[in-house]
Design a protein around this motif. Structure first.
Motif, short mmCIF file in Angstrom:
data_model
loop_
_atom_site.label_atom_id
_atom_site.label_comp_id
_atom_site.label_asym_id
_atom_site.label_seq_id
_atom_site.Cartn_x
_atom_site.Cartn_y
_atom_site.Cartn_z
N GLU A 199 46.20 -9.64 10.05
CA GLU A 199 44.79 -9.92 9.88
C GLU A 199 44.40 -9.65 8.44
O GLU A 199 44.85 -8.68 7.83
N GLY A 200 43.56 -10.53 7.91
CA GLY A 200 43.09 -10.38 6.54
C GLY A 200 41.59 -10.55 6.45
O GLY A 200 40.97 -11.20 7.29
N LEU A 201 41.01 -10.00 5.41
CA LEU A 201 39.56 -10.07 5.19
C LEU A 201 39.30 -10.18 3.71
O LEU A 201 39.88 -9.45 2.90
N VAL A 202 38.42 -11.12 3.35
CA VAL A 202 37.96 -11.27 1.97
C VAL A 202 36.44 -11.32 2.00
O VAL A 202 35.86 -12.05 2.80
N LEU A 203 35.80 -10.55 1.13
CA LEU A 203 34.35 -10.57 1.00
C LEU A 203 34.01 -10.60 -0.48
O LEU A 203 34.47 -9.74 -1.24
N SER A 204 33.22 -11.60 -0.88
CA SER A 204 32.92 -11.81 -2.31
C SER A 204 31.41 -11.94 -2.52
O SER A 204 30.85 -13.03 -2.37
N PRO A 205 30.73 -10.85 -2.86
CA PRO A 205 29.30 -10.95 -3.18
C PRO A 205 29.11 -11.46 -4.61
O PRO A 205 29.99 -11.29 -5.46
N ASP A 206 27.95 -12.08 -4.86
CA ASP A 206 27.67 -12.48 -6.23
C ASP A 206 27.22 -11.27 -7.05
O ASP A 206 27.16 -10.14 -6.55
N GLU A 207 26.89 -11.52 -8.31
CA GLU A 207 26.58 -10.41 -9.21
C GLU A 207 25.36 -9.63 -8.75
O GLU A 207 25.33 -8.40 -8.85
N GLU A 208 24.34 -10.34 -8.24
CA GLU A 208 23.12 -9.66 -7.80
C GLU A 208 23.42 -8.69 -6.66
O GLU A 208 22.97 -7.54 -6.65
N LEU A 209 24.19 -9.15 -5.67
CA LEU A 209 24.49 -8.30 -4.52
C LEU A 209 25.46 -7.19 -4.88
O LEU A 209 25.33 -6.05 -4.41
N GLU A 210 26.43 -7.50 -5.72
CA GLU A 210 27.42 -6.47 -6.08
C GLU A 210 26.78 -5.35 -6.89
O GLU A 210 27.15 -4.18 -6.76
N SER A 211 25.81 -5.70 -7.71
CA SER A 211 25.15 -4.67 -8.52
C SER A 211 24.09 -3.90 -7.74
O SER A 211 23.64 -2.85 -8.18
N GLY A 212 23.68 -4.44 -6.58
CA GLY A 212 22.60 -3.81 -5.82
C GLY A 212 21.23 -4.13 -6.37
O GLY A 212 20.24 -3.51 -5.97
N ASP A 213 21.15 -5.11 -7.26
CA ASP A 213 19.87 -5.46 -7.89
C ASP A 213 19.04 -6.40 -7.02
O ASP A 213 17.88 -6.65 -7.30
N ASP A 214 19.65 -6.92 -5.95
CA ASP A 214 19.00 -7.92 -5.09
C ASP A 214 18.14 -7.19 -4.05
O ASP A 214 18.58 -6.91 -2.95
N GLY A 215 16.92 -6.89 -4.39
CA GLY A 215 16.05 -6.11 -3.52
C GLY A 215 15.55 -6.92 -2.34
O GLY A 215 15.06 -8.03 -2.50
N GLY A 216 15.67 -6.37 -1.14
CA GLY A 216 15.19 -7.04 0.04
C GLY A 216 16.27 -7.66 0.87
O GLY A 216 16.00 -8.27 1.91
N SER A 217 17.55 -7.53 0.44
CA SER A 217 18.63 -8.07 1.24
C SER A 217 18.84 -7.18 2.45
O SER A 217 18.27 -6.09 2.57
N ALA A 218 19.66 -7.65 3.39
CA ALA A 218 19.91 -6.89 4.62
C ALA A 218 20.64 -5.59 4.34
O ALA A 218 20.63 -4.68 5.16
#
Length: 1022
Positions: free
Chosen positions: A599-618
């Protein structure tokens, strides 16, 4: 862990090659077939052997020793559901999981949760083979996605509760749900339906609570909404005089969204205001207009008034109606099943399925949330969650002041001598004020001008397998297959606020040349924030479209899960070689096999989500990328031997056993095994007893999920003006005497927890004990009854302690084990006003959970001659206890029959489903009803053994939740031998879910939260 690319390529090559071979072999025979008969469904020839769920031993008339609940295609169609999980959630053995009642907290998948032990402990099978994991996100738990199941092609669903790991491998701790598909269809069929929800608002107390809270009124009345429609086309043909079959399907499903605006009981979140104070509507402190929480111990919260002055806080934000009780959804499915006898000794088979599910959802507007600002405490150098405004120096109107501030706002927020978080004045609003006039504020401002937030989950799955089965010697058979499954994921989030851009836009000065406000970072031509537009949150109506465009950002996250399986076994009947007991005609049957799974898993957030700058996400914090995999090699065996047959006192006495050895790439090895005994003293009575040991290895998300700070708790027992616990108890949790009684509670009851995976996790183990009785009296034809006692205990449990439990244990015991996990914000004592304020609650190997109870089942069909016949069926489950032991050796508590902060939305100790059908003398007409019952609940705070025990802080009306009964009506009529129409109404009386304080009722999917459900379905065979 690296992927085993060689095995992966081999599996994919084998699948693609064999699929091509199967298509080539089948094509000439398909073309040669004549048109199928109009009756559409042709059953296979009577099989010599039967393979039941729970074993790989196939024998004529074999009976399962482990108790199994079976749902057939007729029951599914009678219920009118378009989502298979909605029906499964009505079974007494199944606790609610992700269903239509989740919005922001959803992963966009559909799961099933046997015995309430967790979806990750329920193994999903299609024809006895694994369905791959469905979601790679932090909201997912590695569970399979039931959206892959085409409900119109389901022959039956077998629900086996209890350990089955020795047969099927890891994850079958609570049991398995096996979808047996119709892979032998002949003809062409269209199956479709439409449904709608109807609800009449009649909970007037909620209208009053909304008004008392000062929230805008929500429309009331009669609602027709949440429409569902689906259609599936099925085609099948036998091949070469019955040597094989090809069955194909294609389906479409659409579901309309339904929000809390259309249900009176979801107009606001109910909160218990305290003994004798009744219920109130809770809201969010990130409100409109701007809300600021005072940092001083004697400072209250203040808010911008409609005229732009600063007044005591007067309005929280009612986010509740925005939450969707049913997400919009659009799903496409397609697939093909084929099998063909190449020779008398070999049958090739293959499966391929495709699923694309797109579910957009909306919820309340984002904003500059209290506690997540980018400010840094100059004393510690760490983020403190505050927002900075520039007051300047020299009094109101000075050149360095934000020109949007009114005199009143300046006086309340800026008129202080400089100080730090170490010496906050008792009446001060700011957290700190610097010498150059920068004030840090714990403010919350809902960006109502942007409208609601929006996310769009898309899952695209592919599953394919090819195999060969048959005989290789007298009484010996084999089955070998390869399987590959993958789910591709994409989440597009809109309407979010960039924290960094919002801070830039809040720091504003007056341009000395133009006289117009400009961002401080760009003052004097600095250009520190390209494109920045000032954000005026200090005057109602001051926000411009240009400012919204600047601070608003999207968030994109992609990912995938993969599962590769190569499995094979041989099975033999050793009767003819004489391996049997002297008292039985039948001999030993054995299975020997091996399996490889990756089993494998890949998760790739964009820069906003990876930095935590995207306020209001889940996710309230940074989302880190993940790329991980594991693999396991396994060997397994089963054996079944009749000990007695057709002797006095025993028509049959059978013993079975099984064993599986697993070696994981993570460095641990596991052993699982089972024992079962079945005794039929006479043909009418059969007794069964089984003991299973099952193992579940940690999945990829539990091992490698990135650490983040997000919403985890619902109550700070030391917050508010009258804390639930004493000063001494709260001091154990990090509260100072000066802070006691002055800590702001979160108005939305959301508190921070540090969550994420743990690569040091070890497998959890379970034991299942079952004793049952099956009665089929010959003197009462058509009657069958079962009763089974079950005891499932999961130890070394993988999970989290929970924010509330950790805080309670710290306050009550003072033990460093718990108190070392509590991290309050030093100056305010808060557990939510800063990312640095949280409780550590990452995945751990915990104590144990043990569920005990009794399952009951009975069915009876009686013929009344010319008046038709009546079919009765009841399935019930009594849960005598659900014992949770958080840590080995720690006190345990019982959640059976309780709900609340510790026990969640509730575990009724008795649930049943009773169905009565009248098969009328009018050819093709059947009518009936279903009675669904959920037992009452008690508040866990009334149980002295529960960590939430606190009788002084509860309302009497909270102490019990009444039982709930639902009545469903249904009818079907065969218009001809080709066309059947089915109609029905579920929840005929439009019963509301019970009122439950401090919870969000739209997530409580064990109840009918959408109201009356009206459906019509048509099946036509060509």
């Amino acid at each position: 862990m690296k992927n085993n690319h060689g095995v992966a390529r081999a599996v994919r090559f084998a699948l693609s090659t064999a699929s091509g071979l199967m298509a080539g072999l089948a094509a000439p025979y398909v073309l040669a077939q004549q048109a199928p008969p109009p009756t559409a469904v042709v059953e296979e020839q009577t099989l010599k052997e039967v393979l039941v769920t729970g074993t790989r031993i196939a024998e004529p008339s074999i009976e399962a020793i482990s108790p199994i609940t079976t749902v057939d295609a007729v029951q599914l169609s009678t219920a009118g559901v378009v989502r298979v999980e909605d029906f499964l959630n009505t079974l007494p053995q199944v606790m609610y999981s992700q269903a239509q009642g989740q919005s922001q907290s959803s992963s966009g998948t559909a799961n099933v949760n046997l015995r309430g032990l967790g979806t990750q402990r329920t193994l999903i099978l299609i024809d006895g083979r694994r369905l791959m994991p469905g979601d790679p996100t932090v909201n997912g738990v590695g569970a399979a996605d039931l959206n892959n199941i085409p409900i119109a092609l389901v022959d039956r669903v077998d629900v086996l509760t209890g350990g089955a790991s020795s047969t099927y491998g890891a994850d079958a701790v609570a049991g398995v749900v096996n979808f047996v598909m119709n892979d032998h269809f002949e003809g062409f069929r269209i199956d479709g339906g439409a449904a709608i929800n109807n609800h009449v608002d009649h909970e007037s107390q909620f209208t009053s609570l909304v008004a008392e809270a000062g929230f805008p009124a929500v429309p009331s009345g009669t609602h027709w909404d949440g429409e569902n429609k689906d259609v599936t086309a099925i085609w099948g043909s036998n091949l070469a005089d019955g040597k094989g079959n090809v069955t194909a399907y294609i389906g479409y499903r659409q579901t309309a969204s339904l929000s809390g605006f259309s249900r009176d009981f979801a107009h606001c979140g109910i909160t218990n205001a305290g003994p004798g104070l009744g219920y109130i509507c809770s809201g969010s402190g990130t409100s409109y207009p701007t809300n600021i929480f005072g940092a001083g111990t004697n400072a209250g919260a203040v808010q911008v008034s409609p005229t732009g002055t600063l007044v005591p806080s007067y309005a929280s934000y009612n986010y509740h109606p925005w939450k969707e009780m049913q997400r919009e959804d659009q799903r496409y499915t397609a697939g093909i099943f084929s099998h063909y006898k190449i020779t008398d000794k070999a049958e090739a088979y293959s499966e391929f399925s495709f699923m694309n599910d797109n579910t957009p959802g909306g919820y309340a507007p984002a904003g500059a949330y209290a506690g997540v600002g980018p400010a840094v405490d100059p004393l510690t150098g760490h983020g403190d969650g505050n927002w900075t405004i520039n007051c300047g120096t020299g009094g109101y109107g000075n050149p360095g002041m934000n020109p949007f501030l009114s005199r009143s706002e300046y006086a309340g927020l800026c008129n202080y001598a400089p100080y730090t978080s170490a010496n906050i004045p008792a009446n001060a609003i700011p957290y700190s004020v610097s010498a150059n006039g920068l004030a840090q504020l714990t403010l919350g401002r809902r960006s109502v001008e942007t409208g609601g937030r929006y996310d769009d989950y898309q899952h695209t799955s592919y599953r394919g397998l090819v195999g060969v089965r048959g005989e290789f010697a007298s009484d010996w058979k084999y089955d070998v297959y390869g399987q590959y499954g993958t789910t591709n994921y994409r989440d597009n989030q809109q309407g979010m606020i960039s924290y960094s851009k919002a801070q830039n836009a809040l720091s504003v000065v007056t341009n000395p040349v133009t006289g117009q406000p400009e961002c401080l970072a760009n003052a004097n031509g600095a250009g520190g924030a390209p494109g920045c537009v000032p954000w005026n949150i200090w005057q109602p109506g001051g926000v411009t479209p240009a400012a919204l465009a600047y601070i608003s950002v999207p968030g994109i996250m992609t990912g995938s899960t993969t599962e590769e399986v190569v499995s094979g076994y041989i099975s033999g009947d050793l009767t003819r070689v004489g391996i049997k007991t002297p008292w039985a005609a039948k001999g030993l049957s054995v299975v020997i096999g091996a399996e490889y799974r990756q089993e494998g898993l890949v998760l790739s957030p964009d820069e906003e989500l990876e930095s935590g700058d995207d306020g209001g996400s889940a996710i309230n914090g940074p989302v880190q990328p993940v790329n991980a995999a594991f693999h396991v090699y396994e060997g397994f065996t089963e054996a079944r031997v009749p000990i007695l047959q057709d002797v006095v006192g025993a028509e049959s006495l059978n013993f079975e056993t099984g064993y599986r050895y697993s070696s994981y790439s993570e460095g641990f090895n596991t052993n699982t095994y089972k024992f079962g005994l079945e005794w039929a003293p006479v043909g009418d009575v059969r007794m069964r007893v089984s003991w299973d040991r099952a193992v579940r290895a940690p999945n990829i998300q539990e091992l490698y999920q990135a650490i983040y700070v997000g919403t985890d708790g619902s109550d700070d027992i030391c917050a508010g003006s009258t804390p639930q616990y004493s000063l001494a108890q709260c001091e154990r949790t990090g509260v100072t005497p000066a802070q006691y009684g002055h800590i702001f509670p979160n108005p939305a009851t959301n508190y921070n927890g540090q969550q994420g995976g743990n690569p040091s996790l070890k497998p959890e183990a379970s034991t299942t004990k079952s004793v049952g009785l099956v009665v089929t009296p010959a003197g009462l034809a058509g009657f069958e009854a079962t009763i089974d006692y079950f005891d499932i205990r999961v130890s070394n449990l993988i999970g989290t302690y929970g924010f509330n439990y950790i805080l309670d244990e710290c306050a009550l015991t003072g033990a460093s084990t718990w108190c070392g996990l509590v991290h309050r914000e030093p100056s305010t004592g808060s557990l939510w006003l800063s990312p640095a304020a949280y409780i550590t609650d990452t995945s751990q190997n915990l104590g144990s959970e043990e569920v005990k109870g009794v399952d009951l089942g009975a069915s009876y069909r009686v013929d009344f001659g010319r008046y038709g016949s009546i079919s009765l069926k009841v399935t019930g489950s009594y849960e005598s206890s659900f014992i949770v032991t958080p840590v080995p050796g720690a006190p345990s508590y019982n959640c059976a029959g309780y709900y609340g902060a510790t026990c969640g939305y509730g575990r009724p100790d008795w649930r049943h489903r009773f169905t009565a059908d009248w098969i009328s003398p009018i050819t093709g007409l059947t009518t009936g009803f279903t009675w669904r019952y959920f037992g009452g609940l008690k508040l866990d705070a009334t149980n002295p053994d529960n960590p939430s025990y606190n009788t002084e802080a509860i309302m009497q009306s909270d102490a019990r939740v009444p039982s709930v009964s639902y009545l469903d009506l249904h009818a079907s009529y065969a218009l001809s031998n080709k066309t059947v129409i089915r109609v029905g109404v579920n929840n005929v009386f439009d019963k509301d879910p019970p009122d439950m304080p401090d919870s969000q009722v739209e997530n409580n999917a064990q109840y009918d939260i959408l109201g009356r459900f009206i459906f019509v379905r048509v099946t036509h065979d060509f």
